[in-house]
Design a protein around this motif. Structure first.
Motif, mmCIF file in Angstrom:
data_model
loop_
_atom_site.group_PDB
_atom_site.id
_atom_site.type_symbol
_atom_site.label_atom_id
_atom_site.label_comp_id
_atom_site.label_asym_id
_atom_site.label_seq_id
_atom_site.Cartn_x
_atom_site.Cartn_y
_atom_site.Cartn_z
ATOM 1 N N LEU A 1 0.467 -0.978 0.517
ATOM 2 C CA LEU A 1 -0.081 0.098 0.126
ATOM 3 C C LEU A 1 0.483 1.399 0.211
ATOM 4 C CD1 LEU A 1 -3.022 1.223 -0.167
ATOM 5 C CD2 LEU A 1 -2.915 0.976 2.680
ATOM 6 N N ALA B 1 2.478 1.788 -3.651
ATOM 7 C CA ALA B 1 1.255 2.374 -4.184
ATOM 8 C C ALA B 1 0.685 3.795 -4.303
ATOM 9 C CB ALA B 1 -0.061 1.476 -4.581
ATOM 10 N N THR C 1 0.690 6.630 -6.851
ATOM 11 C CA THR C 1 -0.226 7.520 -6.563
ATOM 12 C C THR C 1 -0.387 8.711 -6.675
ATOM 13 O OG1 THR C 1 -1.937 5.376 -6.519
ATOM 14 C CG2 THR C 1 -2.356 7.902 -6.753
ATOM 15 N N LEU D 1 -9.728 8.433 -7.941
ATOM 16 C CA LEU D 1 -9.297 7.675 -6.739
ATOM 17 C C LEU D 1 -10.331 7.503 -5.382
ATOM 18 C CD1 LEU D 1 -6.232 6.805 -5.226
ATOM 19 C CD2 LEU D 1 -6.501 9.714 -4.060
ATOM 20 N N ALA E 1 -11.763 3.987 -6.688
ATOM 21 C CA ALA E 1 -10.861 3.217 -6.926
ATOM 22 C C ALA E 1 -10.672 2.633 -5.345
ATOM 23 C CB ALA E 1 -9.758 3.544 -7.339
ATOM 24 N N ALA E 2 -10.278 3.562 -4.843
ATOM 25 C CA ALA E 2 -10.692 3.588 -2.933
ATOM 26 C C ALA E 2 -11.164 2.710 -2.754
ATOM 27 C CB ALA E 2 -10.384 4.221 -2.203
ATOM 28 N N PHE F 1 -11.207 -1.757 -4.022
ATOM 29 C CA PHE F 1 -10.500 -1.816 -3.570
ATOM 30 C C PHE F 1 -10.568 -2.020 -1.905
ATOM 31 C CE2 PHE F 1 -7.680 -1.498 0.271
ATOM 32 C CZ PHE F 1 -6.600 -1.612 0.168
ATOM 33 N N PHE G 1 -1.092 3.549 -11.836
ATOM 34 C CA PHE G 1 -1.060 4.332 -10.405
ATOM 35 C C PHE G 1 -0.628 5.612 -10.950
ATOM 36 C CE2 PHE G 1 0.121 0.165 -8.814
ATOM 37 C CZ PHE G 1 -1.332 -0.566 -7.695
ATOM 38 N N ASN H 1 -5.940 -1.000 -11.369
ATOM 39 C CA ASN H 1 -4.877 -1.764 -10.248
ATOM 40 C C ASN H 1 -5.358 -0.962 -8.811
ATOM 41 O OD1 ASN H 1 -3.317 -1.377 -12.716
ATOM 42 N ND2 ASN H 1 -2.906 1.679 -12.758
ATOM 43 N N PHE H 2 -5.470 -0.363 -8.531
ATOM 44 C CA PHE H 2 -6.569 -0.631 -6.917
ATOM 45 C C PHE H 2 -7.249 -2.145 -6.915
ATOM 46 C CE2 PHE H 2 -5.626 3.647 -6.265
ATOM 47 C CZ PHE H 2 -5.061 4.014 -5.698
ATOM 48 N N LEU I 1 -4.737 -4.180 -6.739
ATOM 49 C CA LEU I 1 -3.891 -4.170 -5.426
ATOM 50 C C LEU I 1 -4.952 -5.067 -3.767
ATOM 51 C CD1 LEU I 1 -1.809 -3.041 -3.403
ATOM 52 C CD2 LEU I 1 -3.157 -0.178 -3.093
#
Length: 453
Positions: A50, A53, A57, A79, A82-83, A86, A376, A387-388, A391
């Motif tokens: 994390l 990444a 980012t 973002l 994406a979070a 995640f 990222f 990508n997230f 991750l």
């Protein structure tokens, strides 16, 4: 990241605008929330994935704000989305083995996503990679590569022993039964079709490279790597002979400063090389270079902006972050005892490794230019989203692969799947497929009483 935003504002506007500090503050808050979620749901996860990444980012957000401040807000919104993805992966996908039960569904979904751009895609910068839904542009291949890795991990975990047995020789190369060799030929055909219809060498090379990495990880047969490279070289050569856009990519790679094309077809790559050379060792400084001369600098050529304004030191730092991310991902793969977990981790880090190499090699003219994003860092919602998700899966795998720390006198067994039993020193992983026994070494240890003493 706050220092980066302040440096950009001082260089461009000569003063610090307090409202602009909303960008680094919001991004820092997002990653703080992700860290808390990790500590609650996956406390034994790898502690470096994390932060790496986050660093990439943050760098991407600073550069996007410097290059086009209007795109920085869009990137910040993506973002946040994406979070959320995640968090959903970390919370609901901790029992990742359930994904293997839907391998064919996920594989078909990946192929449908790739085929959608061939039929309904919008051509941008010469490549048909995008689907347009109202004002939004979505790149299906970004999500398709994650689905494809899950499918390949489950497929190879089930068939790797059959693929490892050689029954035939062709030109001295040992090969398995033809029916087990079909996936290699099928993936080669899909990559060539992508090269033809999407007019994109980078995506086809990315997907085929991921397949070859996972096939080698599953079988440890170098012959597959050599045959795969030969097949792709043959397909690329045939496409070079038959299609003008492939010839153009090769021509601009070999002759970027040709007086005839430097103001046209090779303008991007030539400006990229000029930017990298003007950066020197320490760079011109954030906001003091001219990376905006490069078309598509926020997406395909953002590494050139790093090289110009942060210099060789900044560019090498970015490369080292990707190397460290891949190394931690390989460590996650080695920590797993079940084949599906190992192969899934290898496939996920292969995406980052191959994609970052292709784009950084392309903008530095190490290889022909490929129109893909830098993970990222580059601007793009679909890329950041995929990508997230990647991750999140890696962090779940690292949590499940690391045994719980037990006290010296502790006995008993953890009630969480995948934890280690200190009494016997074994990891009790559930089967990857319904009705299938535990794989590999776990079977032998359970059947051999001496191993359990």
């Amino acid at each position: 990241m706050f220092i980066g935003f302040v440096s950009v504002q001082l260089a461009i506007e000569g003063k610090v605008v307090p409202t602009a500090l909303f960008y680094p503050g919001a991004a820092a808050a997002v990653f703080l929330i992700l860290h808390v979620v990790m500590r609650i749901f996956v406390p034994r996860a790898d502690g470096l994935l994390l932060p790496i990444a986050a660093a990439l980012t943050f760098l991407g957000l600073v550069l996007i704000y410097r290059l086009d401040s209007k795109l920085a807000l869009d990137q910040l919104i993506w973002l946040a989305v994406a979070a959320v993805c995640f968090v959903l992966v970390v919370v609901f996908m901790r029992n990742y083995e359930s994904l293997a039960q839907y391998k064919y569904t996920l594989g078909i979904g990946a192929l449908l996503l790739l085929a959608s751009t061939m039929v309904l895609g919008t051509e941008v910068n010469g490549a048909r990679l995008w689907l347009q839904i109202g004002p939004l542009h979505f790149q299906p291949s970004e999500l398709a590569k994650v689905l494809l890795v899950v499918f390949l991990a489950a497929f190879f975990a089930e068939k790797h022993e059959l693929l490892s047995i050689s029954t035939h020789r062709v030109l001295g190369v040992p090969l398995p039964e033809i029916k087990y060799f079909v996936p290699l030929l099928l993936m080669w055909g899909v990559s060539v079709l992508m090269m033809i219809f999407q007019k994109d060498l980078g995506s086809s090379l990315l997907f085929f490279g991921i397949f070859i990495c996972m096939l080698y990880a599953a079988t440890a047969r170098k012959s597959y790597v050599f045959v795969g490279i030969a097949l792709f070289a043959l397909g690329a050569y045939l496409c070079y002979l038959g299609f003008g856009h492939v010839q153009l990519r090769v021509m601009t790679w070999l002759h970027p400063f040709n007086p005839v094309t430097i103001q046209g077809k090779s303008y991007q790559i030539s400006q990229s090389l000029f930017a990298l050379s003007s950066g020197g060792v320490s760079g011109t400084g954030l906001g003091l270079g001219h990376p905006t001369f490069i078309p598509s600098v926020t997406t395909d050529f953002i590494f050139s902006a790093v090289g110009e304004e942060l210099g060789l030191l900044g560019a090498v730092s970015v490369v080292l972050m990707y190397v460290l991310f891949v190394a931690r991902g390989i460590k996650v793969a080695l920590a797993h005892r079940d084949d599906f977990g190992k192969l899934l981790a290898v496939g996920l880090v292969s995406i980052i490794a191959i994609q970052s190499f292709l784009i950084m090699g392309g903008v530095t003219r190490l290889i022909p230019l490929t129109g893909i994003t830098l993970p990222f860092v580059s601007y793009g919602g679909s890329s950041l989203l995929a990508n997230f998700i990647l991750l999140g899966l890696l962090i779940v795998l690292s949590h499940r692969g690391r045994p719980r720390t037990w006290p010296a006198s502790g006995r008993g067994r953890s009630n969480e799947q995948g934890d280690q039993d200190p009494a016997v020193g074994l990891r009790h992983n559930p089967p990857c497929h319904r009705g299938q026994p535990v794989l590999g070494a776990d079977i032998r240890r359970e059947q051999d009483p001496e191993q359990r003493v």
